[in-house]
Design a protein around this motif. Sequence first.
Motif, PDB file in Angstrom:
ATOM      1  N   GLU A 236    -108.666 106.524  15.879  1.00  0.00           N
ATOM      2  CA  GLU A 236    -109.719 106.550  17.618  1.00  0.00           C
ATOM      3  C   GLU A 236    -110.479 108.288  16.569  1.00  0.00           C
ATOM      4  OE1 GLU A 236    -111.194 107.795  21.112  1.00  0.00           O
ATOM      5  OE2 GLU A 236    -109.409 109.257  19.729  1.00  0.00           O
ATOM      6  N   PRO A 237    -109.505 108.982  16.514  1.00  0.00           N
ATOM      7  CA  PRO A 237    -110.649 110.785  16.520  1.00  0.00           C
ATOM      8  C   PRO A 237    -111.744 110.495  15.616  1.00  0.00           C
ATOM      9  CG  PRO A 237    -108.389 110.910  16.137  1.00  0.00           C
ATOM     10  CD  PRO A 237    -108.590 109.557  15.927  1.00  0.00           C
ATOM     11  N   LEU A 238    -112.029 109.407  14.876  1.00  0.00           N
ATOM     12  CA  LEU A 238    -113.470 109.124  13.815  1.00  0.00           C
ATOM     13  C   LEU A 238    -113.700 108.376  14.276  1.00  0.00           C
ATOM     14  CD1 LEU A 238    -111.285 109.517   9.958  1.00  0.00           C
ATOM     15  CD2 LEU A 238    -112.115 111.161  11.575  1.00  0.00           C
ATOM     16  N   VAL A 239    -113.668 107.787  15.303  1.00  0.00           N
ATOM     17  CA  VAL A 239    -114.949 106.800  15.768  1.00  0.00           C
ATOM     18  C   VAL A 239    -116.401 107.491  15.825  1.00  0.00           C
ATOM     19  CG1 VAL A 239    -115.421 105.030  17.438  1.00  0.00           C
ATOM     20  CG2 VAL A 239    -112.803 104.973  16.667  1.00  0.00           C
ATOM     21  N   GLN A 240    -117.194 106.406  15.297  1.00  0.00           N
ATOM     22  CA  GLN A 240    -118.457 107.265  15.794  1.00  0.00           C
ATOM     23  C   GLN A 240    -119.034 108.322  14.738  1.00  0.00           C
ATOM     24  OE1 GLN A 240    -119.284 108.222  19.849  1.00  0.00           O
ATOM     25  NE2 GLN A 240    -118.662 105.719  20.323  1.00  0.00           N
ATOM     26  N   MET A 241    -117.448 109.018  13.642  1.00  0.00           N
ATOM     27  CA  MET A 241    -118.198 109.901  13.022  1.00  0.00           C
ATOM     28  C   MET A 241    -118.733 108.985  11.595  1.00  0.00           C
ATOM     29  SD  MET A 241    -115.643 113.076  11.328  1.00  0.00           S
ATOM     30  CE  MET A 241    -115.531 114.268  12.328  1.00  0.00           C
ATOM     31  N   PRO A 242    -119.642 110.082  11.334  1.00  0.00           N
ATOM     32  CA  PRO A 242    -120.723 109.737   9.984  1.00  0.00           C
ATOM     33  C   PRO A 242    -119.805 109.490   9.150  1.00  0.00           C
ATOM     34  CG  PRO A 242    -122.404 110.941  11.676  1.00  0.00           C
ATOM     35  CD  PRO A 242    -120.893 110.907  11.846  1.00  0.00           C
ATOM     36  N   LEU A 243    -119.802 108.971   7.869  1.00  0.00           N
ATOM     37  CA  LEU A 243    -118.811 109.427   7.095  1.00  0.00           C
ATOM     38  C   LEU A 243    -119.895 108.635   5.613  1.00  0.00           C
ATOM     39  CD1 LEU A 243    -115.559 107.374   7.857  1.00  0.00           C
ATOM     40  CD2 LEU A 243    -116.329 109.719   7.984  1.00  0.00           C
ATOM     41  N   GLY A 244    -119.298 108.810   4.797  1.00  0.00           N
ATOM     42  CA  GLY A 244    -119.733 108.699   3.186  1.00  0.00           C
ATOM     43  C   GLY A 244    -119.863 107.167   2.914  1.00  0.00           C
ATOM     44  N   LYS A 245    -120.837 106.852   1.551  1.00  0.00           N
ATOM     45  CA  LYS A 245    -120.333 105.524   1.165  1.00  0.00           C
ATOM     46  C   LYS A 245    -120.102 105.867  -0.267  1.00  0.00           C
ATOM     47  CE  LYS A 245    -122.000 102.935   3.199  1.00  0.00           C
ATOM     48  NZ  LYS A 245    -121.626 101.795   4.265  1.00  0.00           N
ATOM     49  N   MET A 246    -119.151 104.525  -0.327  1.00  0.00           N
ATOM     50  CA  MET A 246    -118.811 104.660  -1.631  1.00  0.00           C
ATOM     51  C   MET A 246    -119.633 103.340  -2.662  1.00  0.00           C
ATOM     52  SD  MET A 246    -114.563 103.305  -2.253  1.00  0.00           S
ATOM     53  CE  MET A 246    -113.594 105.218  -1.984  1.00  0.00           C
TER      54      MET A 246
END
Length: 659
Positions: free
Chosen positions: A394-404
């Motif tokens: 839940e803490p990472l919902v909507q956080m922009p993350l890197g593409k692999m």
Amino acid sequence: MRASIAVMGMVLALGAVAARGEDGTAIAAKFGALEDVRQISLSPSGNQVAYLKPNAGPGVMVIVADFSTGQSRAVLNAANPGENLRWCRWASETRLMCKLYVAVNRSDLLMSATRYVIVRNDGTGQGYLSSGLGSKSIGGLQFVGDVLDWDIAGKPGHVLMTRQFVPEGEIGSNIERRREGLGVEDVDLESGKRSLVEPPRKGAVRYMTDGRGHVRLMATRGQNDDGYAKDEMRWFYRAKDDDKWLPFTTARDEDSDTPLAVDPDRNIAYVLGGKNGVDVLYGVALDGTGTRQVMMEQPGVDIDNVISIGRNGRVVGATYATEKRVNAFFDPELKKLGAALGKALPGQPLVEFVDSSEDEGRLLLLASSDSDPGQFYRYDKATHRLEQVLPMREPLVQMPLGKMTAVTYPAGDGSMVPAYLTLPPGVAGMAAAKRLPAIVMPHGGPGARDEWGFDWLVQYYAVRGFAVLQPNYRGSTGYGSAWYQKNGFKSWRLAIGDISAAGRWLTAQGIADPAKLAIVGWSYGGYAALQSGVTDPGLFKAIVAVAPVTDLDNLREESRDFVNFRQVDAFIGHGDHIADGSPARHAGAIVAPVLLFHGEVDQNVNVAESRLMADRLKHAGKDVTLVTFPGLDHQLAAAAARTRLLADSDAFLRRALGM
């Protein structure tokens, strides 16, 4: 599609915001938090779920949620030191069975023991499922057995379990019971009553059923004169409606001829076996003919498991990984459904069927991607309704993350090494990646491989501005026997050479600033990080090693008091590679600063390995810091510990790389 968020009493709109503007410690806390769902199970009706959720402090709780009422409650909590709930499953619509691991220290020997806890779905009726040991038992019992079947026809609330029998006797009496070995029992979880299904056999180590309460396969392993287990495992089978055990197959530990499941309708066992240098899935007849049929194969990569579904463990397909994980279904309905769900959830292309109701009419699934930790859904076949259940993190919902991105790069001998490159959020592809701070991150194992998908460690460093490259070096599994070589210890020169080549490729491509290139690894990856500092001093400007192997002889000795010592001894091997491939013996060659992390009750790699490395580096006048975590094992499965690991390593890398 309508989201049924209220089922679990939570609101997804409260998810995390973007990481911009947050300091490193706050971001570390979000990535260091354990998964909100450690494991999840669907009840026989499909109307309830039970899942493991980490406590705010130590331990984990079991939450039961009812889809029809929208209510959820905690029914069990394991928060005592050394306790860890691994899973909970529904034995019936009202009763759960949970597996508890307990770390124990006997005479300075770290060990683990398992026990089963039973509890009703309203939190009442909590208790331990007795192992059957009494005051007359000769010897102790470390593990209480495994559940073979969750659904015995006509017996709701019964499970089929293995049990380790030990001899019984009485002081001052000649009366003894010499039943010894692994057997199988029918266990009534309500009353605790046990009925013997399979008599104990000394040397038996595994049983396998057809998912309908019939034991069809048995594996045995003998012991050498020194008391250690033999390399050879012998498998036996039963024909339908016959109690006689017949020879099935014989395999050594590193051979691939391994039974995975039994299909009662086809009367076959699914077996992984070698063909043209890779593992393929065979169906082997259990009718006495031994007829083999290839059920699935994929050129150049190993089939690594079957896909099963439902309370009977019905086999519906097989799985393997190329650039991405592929779930290939035999079952036409699930094949069609899997493809449809992939289209319905375009941002979450990995779809995994986690569990199902007893009639398979309701499915629990997890959808995830490289930049999405995952979301659980419940799908109803009758209504075609897909409901959101819970986010994985839940803490990472909507956080922009890197593409692999899957890439390949040349090793020193020209071999092309498969790898995954994750760039910081906002960096639009490799063409835009110019002289970034970068990390090479070799995986653990060494008998493992990295795959496309979410990785909390990789994504944390990507969000912090690092490019991260994960090499599937030679010694990795999944690419066949020629790529595996002799394993990452015996063939360490090839493995470490491939890992160092990853760093050179990053700089040659202009992706990495050569002055800001680091290496970070966990377990074997930590070993590789340190050993690369020995063989290529100066290539990596900072080394972070979590729970690393540092001396191969020491790793061997850690298993001497256990029955699998001969297997570990053979895996590590003997020869010049032991001294040459042990970084603690070459600490003076390392020039980069080193940061070490280790749990103090690690049973995979003893904390003494990191302490030895730190002492050798200090004696050689090197820059080294060791952080240990009391009470934690190899996984460091505690939010506070993982948060510190991330925050401290980030600060260390920035200092060492001049960022």
